[in-house]
Structure formats: structure tokens, C-alpha cells
Design a protein around this motif. Structure first.
Motif, short mmCIF file in Angstrom:
data_model
loop_
_atom_site.label_atom_id
_atom_site.label_comp_id
_atom_site.label_asym_id
_atom_site.label_seq_id
_atom_site.Cartn_x
_atom_site.Cartn_y
_atom_site.Cartn_z
N LYS A 71 0.84 -1.20 0.00
CA LYS A 71 0.00 0.00 0.00
C LYS A 71 0.87 1.25 0.00
CE LYS A 71 -3.84 -2.35 0.38
NZ LYS A 71 -4.89 -2.35 -0.66
N PRO A 72 0.51 2.29 -0.79
CA PRO A 72 1.31 3.51 -0.81
C PRO A 72 1.43 4.13 0.57
CG PRO A 72 -0.25 3.49 -2.63
CD PRO A 72 -0.60 2.33 -1.75
N TYR A 73 2.64 4.53 0.92
CA TYR A 73 2.93 5.02 2.27
C TYR A 73 2.31 6.39 2.52
CZ TYR A 73 5.85 5.51 6.48
OH TYR A 73 6.31 5.65 7.77
N MET A 74 2.13 7.20 1.48
CA MET A 74 1.59 8.55 1.64
C MET A 74 0.10 8.63 1.35
SD MET A 74 3.99 10.42 2.78
CE MET A 74 3.34 12.08 2.55
N MET A 75 -0.57 7.51 1.15
CA MET A 75 -2.01 7.50 0.97
C MET A 75 -2.69 8.06 2.23
SD MET A 75 -4.47 4.21 0.12
CE MET A 75 -3.86 3.90 -1.52
N PRO A 76 -3.73 8.88 2.11
CA PRO A 76 -4.53 9.24 0.94
C PRO A 76 -4.13 10.56 0.27
CG PRO A 76 -5.70 9.89 2.89
CD PRO A 76 -4.39 9.33 3.36
N VAL A 77 -2.93 11.06 0.56
CA VAL A 77 -2.48 12.30 -0.08
C VAL A 77 -1.85 11.99 -1.43
CG1 VAL A 77 -0.90 14.26 0.14
CG2 VAL A 77 -2.18 13.45 2.13
N SER A 78 -1.05 10.95 -1.50
CA SER A 78 -0.44 10.51 -2.75
C SER A 78 -0.44 8.99 -2.78
CB SER A 78 0.99 11.04 -2.86
OG SER A 78 1.63 10.56 -4.03
N PRO A 79 -1.34 8.37 -3.59
CA PRO A 79 -2.34 8.99 -4.45
C PRO A 79 -3.48 9.62 -3.65
CG PRO A 79 -2.62 6.61 -4.40
CD PRO A 79 -1.37 6.90 -3.64
N LEU A 80 -4.09 10.63 -4.26
CA LEU A 80 -5.11 11.40 -3.57
C LEU A 80 -6.43 10.63 -3.50
CD1 LEU A 80 -5.92 14.11 -2.26
CD2 LEU A 80 -6.58 14.90 -4.55
N VAL A 81 -6.93 10.45 -2.28
CA VAL A 81 -8.25 9.85 -2.05
C VAL A 81 -9.02 10.84 -1.20
CG1 VAL A 81 -9.53 7.87 -1.18
CG2 VAL A 81 -7.24 7.54 -2.13
N VAL A 82 -9.87 11.63 -1.84
CA VAL A 82 -10.54 12.74 -1.16
C VAL A 82 -11.40 12.27 0.00
CG1 VAL A 82 -12.12 14.69 -1.47
CG2 VAL A 82 -10.50 14.11 -3.28
N SER A 83 -12.07 11.15 -0.15
CA SER A 83 -12.99 10.69 0.89
C SER A 83 -12.25 10.29 2.17
CB SER A 83 -13.80 9.50 0.39
OG SER A 83 -12.95 8.41 0.05
N ASN A 84 -10.97 9.94 2.06
CA ASN A 84 -10.20 9.53 3.24
C ASN A 84 -9.45 10.67 3.90
OD1 ASN A 84 -9.26 6.19 2.07
ND2 ASN A 84 -11.16 6.99 2.91
N LEU A 85 -9.52 11.88 3.34
CA LEU A 85 -8.85 13.02 3.95
C LEU A 85 -9.55 13.49 5.22
CD1 LEU A 85 -7.98 15.16 0.79
CD2 LEU A 85 -6.44 13.74 2.15
N LYS A 86 -10.71 12.90 5.50
CA LYS A 86 -11.47 13.30 6.69
C LYS A 86 -10.87 12.75 7.98
CE LYS A 86 -15.80 13.43 4.05
NZ LYS A 86 -17.16 12.86 3.93
#
Length: 380
Positions: free
Chosen positions: A325-340
Motif C-alpha cells: 500500500k502507498p505510504y503517503m495515501m490518501p495524499v499521494s495517491p489522492l483519495v478525497v474521501s479519506n482526507l477526513k
């Protein structure tokens, strides 16, 4: 089944709110079977609770358990965790969570300083929990960079309070990593960036010091690291006192002797205090190690070196993965719903979707419909 020593006093961080109710039942003990039982109590005993137990392949006969919720957690990561850490472990002595954490980083060889497993001694919600033998810690996986700035207390606080605390932790991380290097770069190469009164004050303090700012910072940082380590090795009663008193005495003596400027003592002291704010120990150590590299770049190239180091660091972070899994998720790749639930912690009713890093794509909805509390409407 061994007797559950639930009356044993739990070990948790000072000031922690998590587990205040029934806290003894959420603390792991040095007994594999009891910990499995406690996890089942916490998660329930439904058919969707999966516990896969493995035996160590070599000496030590250490038992491992991988626990997850079937249908909610991402099934693609299960084989990665089993093959990457448990079944392919060739560590030929008795193991525990700390050794496996270190071993996983050795096997993946992706990062020298950043952790990709989260170690806890209480029962917490995550994608996958790994228990090992008689260890009182469990490993949570997969994790992201932002997980190390979150605390279980955040979910026992109001959303705006938890958000404020997370911002404080993130700011403290950057202070720990950048403050000495910025001071070195500005006072050595970019004096024009300082207001004239401040520049005159700093110049007057440094007038009698024999060393450049870079060497000053290195002397103070190494001294404080020695005091920090001495405080850890000392008996618990006098350890913190030795660290604090030693830092005060040495700092004051160094300023009076004209070896170190007073401004440098302030910078190093504030940096050290900020490092204690980071909740995850391994992330705090990573910030301290990176700080020395950035100090060298600042003393050599100024702010250009600091910015170059930060860009290399960001590229390195974006290239890391934790169990696929990407280490910087949800910023990179961007996942808007998980920024909460990253830097911000919105109210529970607003977090409708589970984190992408652990959730199965077919079951990512956590809350259906609108769960926002509303006042009763008249006549409804």
C-alpha cells in the motif's frame, strides 16, 4: 485456557483517555492465548472474525497470529503480510514484535528511518493485527505516514479538539526536523531575511563564540542526545531529572563560557521539546536523524540545500509502500474521501467510507445515508 489476569494494572501512556472504560481488558499481556481471547472479546466472535495462527519455522517455536475482519479488510494484502513477514521469517531465534518490525524493514530494504509497522500494547482498530508469542505488543499493518501522528485518544475527543492536537503533532514534527537547519542557513547565508534589530542581537551574541553555527548546533544536538539516552538508561526515578538538570546546567555553563550562543541553546531546547510531542517513538527518531542531514545541507548550501533535502525526502516517502500500500495515501495517491481522518478528524457521522488502505473495494461504505444529528422537527 490460562487464567485471564484482567485485574493486572494496565500499562498505558500518561494522560491517555483510550480504554478508560474496561481498560484492563484492552491491554495486551505476555500470554499468547489470553491476548487472542481479549481480541475476540473486543471484536466479537462472529464468523467474519478471522484468526490465522502460524508457527515459527526455526528455533524458538514462536507462535504468530494474524487477525482481520473478513469482508471488510482488503483480502489482497493478506498474502503479502503472511509471505512477507510471517511465513518467510528466517530469524533463527525466539522473536517478538520488535524484532519482526526490524526484520520486516530489513527484508523490504525500502527505507532506513521510516517505520512501516505500527506497534501498540493495547487493542486498537486497524486493518490487520499481528500477535507474536509472549510479546506484550501487537503490530498493526498496513500503515501510512500519517498513522504515526494519530493517537487512539483522538477518537475519544471531540472532532475539533482531536484536529487541533493532530495539527500540533505535525507542526512539532517539522520543528524537530527543520528548526536547527533553518537557523543555521539563515544566520550563515541569508542574514538579509532577518529584521535588523534581531540581526544585531544575534550578531552581538555570536561575537565571542569561536565556532560557526553548524558546529555549534552539532555540539548542542549531540550533547542533548547523550543526555536523552542517559535518562533512558538511568533508574526511572532519577532518569528524567538527570536529563533536565544536565541540559540546564550544561547549556548555562556553555553560554557563560562563550562556547555556545544563547540563541542556539533556545533553538536546540525548543527542538528537543517538540520531539517529545510526536506520539510514535520511531517517527520521532526518524525526525531526529533527518535533522542532522538537513543541518549539514544548511551549513553547506544554505536554504537551497534545505529545500533540496526536503524534495528528496518527499520523493522517497512517495515511493515507499507498507505491505503493498502507498505510504503517503490518501495524499499521494489522492483519495478525497479519506482526507477526513488524516490531519483533520471530522465527526463520526461524516466518515461514511472506510480507509482505502485497509478496506475491501466491495465493502468500503461504513455508514449508510445521512447520520448527522438533527434537532427534532416540530410536528414530525
Amino acid at each position: 485456557m490460562p487464567i485471564d489476569k484482567s485485574s493486572e494494572k494496565p500499562r498505558k501512556k500518561p494522560g491517555s483517555l483510550s480504554g478508560r472504560v474496561g481498560q484492563a481488558e484492552q491491554v495486551l499481556l505476555p500470554d499468547f492465548d489470553i491476548n487472542i481471547e481479549r481480541l475476540h472479546r473486543f471484536l466479537g466472535r462472529g464468523e467474519d472474525i478471522v484468526c490465522r495462527t502460524l508457527q515459527h519455522r526455526f528455533y524458538g517455536n514462536t507462535r504468530y497470529a494474524l487477525l482481520y475482519i473478513d469482508g471488510i479488510t482488503d483480502s489482497s494484502a493478506i498474502s503479502t503480510i503472511l509471505l512477507g513477514l510471517l511465513e518467510d521469517t528466517h530469524y533463527k531465534t525466539g522473536s517478538d514484535s520488535g524484532k519482526s518490525n526490524s526484520l520486516y524493514h530489513h527484508l523490504t530494504q525500502q527505507s532506513i528511518v521510516f517505520g512501516k509497522l505500527f506497534e501498540v500494547n493495547t487493542i486498537e482498530q486497524a486493518g490487520y493485527a499481528m500477535l507474536e508469542g509472549s510479546s506484550v505488543f501487537s503490530l498493526l499493518a498496513p500503515v501510512t505516514f500519517f498513522k504515526f501522528f494519530q493517537s487512539s485518544d483522538d477518537y475519544y475527543q471531540r472532532s475539533h479538539i482531536a484536529t487541533f492536537l493532530r495539527i500540533i503533532r505535525m507542526v512539532s514534527f517539522f520543528i524537530t526536523m527543520l528548526l536547527p537547519s533553518l537557523y543555521i542557513a539563515i544566520t550563515t547565508f541569508h542574514q538579509e531575511m532577518l529584521p535588523t534589530p534581531l540581526l544585531i542581537s544575534l550578531a552581538a551574541q555570536r561575537e565571542g563564540t569561536p565556532f560557526p553555527a553548524l558546529l555549534e548546533a552539532f555540539l548542542m544536538e549531540v550533547t542533548f542526545e547523550i543526555l536523552r539516552e542517559a535518562g533512558v538508561r538511568m533508574p526511572r526515578i532519577i532518569g528524567p531529572a538527570i536529563s533536565i538538570v544536565g541540559a540546564l546546567v550544561l547549556g548555562q555553563a556553555a553560554v557563560q563560557a562563550g562556547i555556545i550562543s544563547a540563541a542556539m541553546v533556545i533553538v536546540v531546547s525548543f527542538t528537543a521539546i517538540a520531539s517529545f510531542v510526536i506520539p510514535a517513538v520511531n517517527m520521532g527518531v526518524a525526525a531526529r536523524l533527518i535533522r542532522f542531514v538537513l543541518m549539514i545541507l544548511a551549513g553547506t548550501f544554505g536554504l537551497f540545500g534545505v529545500m533540496s533535502g526536503l524534495m528528496i525526502l518527499m520523493a522517497h516517502l512517495c515511493g515507499l509502500r507498507s505491505f503493498g500500500k502507498p505510504y503517503m495515501m490518501p495524499v499521494s495517491p489522492l483519495v478525497v474521501s479519506n482526507l477526513k481522518d488524516v490531519l483533520l478528524r471530522v465527526p463520526w457521522w461524516a466518515m461514511r467510507k472506510r480507509p482505502v488502505i485497509i478496506a475491501d473495494s466491495s465493502n468500503e461504505i461504513r455508514l449508510g445515508g445521512s447520520q448527522k444529528p438533527r434537532p427534532d422537527q416540530e410536528g414530525a
